[in-house]
Motif scaffolding. Sequence first.
Motif, PDB file in Angstrom:
ATOM      1  N   LEU A  75       7.546 -15.440  -3.824  1.00 36.30           N
ATOM      2  CA  LEU A  75       7.421 -13.988  -3.803  1.00 36.30           C
ATOM      3  C   LEU A  75       6.242 -13.603  -2.919  1.00 36.30           C
ATOM      4  O   LEU A  75       5.256 -14.354  -2.837  1.00 36.30           O
ATOM      5  CB  LEU A  75       7.185 -13.455  -5.223  1.00 36.30           C
ATOM      6  N   PRO A  76       6.290 -12.421  -2.299  1.00 31.86           N
ATOM      7  CA  PRO A  76       5.115 -11.971  -1.559  1.00 31.86           C
ATOM      8  C   PRO A  76       3.972 -11.693  -2.536  1.00 31.86           C
ATOM      9  O   PRO A  76       4.202 -11.101  -3.596  1.00 31.86           O
ATOM     10  CB  PRO A  76       5.596 -10.693  -0.870  1.00 31.86           C
ATOM     11  N   VAL A  77       2.772 -12.134  -2.218  1.00 34.04           N
ATOM     12  CA  VAL A  77       1.642 -11.966  -3.140  1.00 34.04           C
ATOM     13  C   VAL A  77       0.793 -10.738  -2.818  1.00 34.04           C
ATOM     14  O   VAL A  77       0.006 -10.301  -3.652  1.00 34.04           O
ATOM     15  CB  VAL A  77       0.751 -13.230  -3.167  1.00 34.04           C
ATOM     16  N   GLU A  78       0.977 -10.153  -1.644  1.00 32.41           N
ATOM     17  CA  GLU A  78       0.101  -9.056  -1.244  1.00 32.41           C
ATOM     18  C   GLU A  78       0.308  -7.758  -2.024  1.00 32.41           C
ATOM     19  O   GLU A  78      -0.526  -6.875  -2.004  1.00 32.41           O
ATOM     20  CB  GLU A  78       0.155  -8.795   0.264  1.00 32.41           C
ATOM     21  N   HIS A  79       1.405  -7.638  -2.757  1.00 33.22           N
ATOM     22  CA  HIS A  79       1.679  -6.412  -3.513  1.00 33.22           C
ATOM     23  C   HIS A  79       1.210  -6.505  -4.970  1.00 33.22           C
ATOM     24  O   HIS A  79       1.260  -5.525  -5.696  1.00 33.22           O
ATOM     25  CB  HIS A  79       3.171  -6.093  -3.489  1.00 33.22           C
ATOM     26  N   ALA A  80       0.789  -7.698  -5.392  1.00 28.37           N
ATOM     27  CA  ALA A  80       0.408  -7.917  -6.795  1.00 28.37           C
ATOM     28  C   ALA A  80      -0.873  -7.166  -7.130  1.00 28.37           C
ATOM     29  O   ALA A  80      -1.791  -7.073  -6.322  1.00 28.37           O
ATOM     30  CB  ALA A  80       0.223  -9.413  -7.055  1.00 28.37           C
ATOM     31  N   GLU A  81      -0.914  -6.642  -8.323  1.00 29.02           N
ATOM     32  CA  GLU A  81      -2.113  -5.916  -8.793  1.00 29.02           C
ATOM     33  C   GLU A  81      -2.744  -6.650  -9.936  1.00 29.02           C
ATOM     34  O   GLU A  81      -2.155  -7.387 -10.642  1.00 29.02           O
ATOM     35  CB  GLU A  81      -1.730  -4.520  -9.232  1.00 29.02           C
TER      36      GLU A  81
END
Length: 154
Positions: A148-154
């Motif tokens: 999964l892309p990790v840059e959108h995780a909060e």
Amino acid sequence: MLDERDRKLLALLQEDAGAPVAALAEKVNLSLSACARRIQRLEESGHIAGRVALLDRDRMGVPTTVFALIKTAHHSDEWIALFSRAIADIPEVVEAHRLTGNYDYILKVVLPRVEHYDVVYKRIVRKVELFDVSASISMEVLKSGTRLPVEHAE
């Protein structure tokens, strides 16, 4: 809130969940204990839902992929629960999604050969009534993965 080290750890763990903590710590510039604590925190927060081994489909004897597009005349909570239980017991159904558009559901089915699809199809229709089923055989995998892309995780 996640920081860049957390995101880097998540990306690294998606590449190899079995990587030694020492190797991960070095890659994210943390001490061994600080890295282990971060991984534990990411597991406790639910960012890491689990760790799995990815199996080779050819060696596992299921190289064929069929996508089954399903229409139903039923949309009640009871029917959806029945359908969910019916496909949950079929190991060849590896993904199921409810859709918008012309079809109600799509199933990703992995098989030893295309002829085995009939076995799976019959297992489903014995348990639940369907209006229409259309199957498409995957001819070639252009992109596949679990990362999964990790840059959108909060």
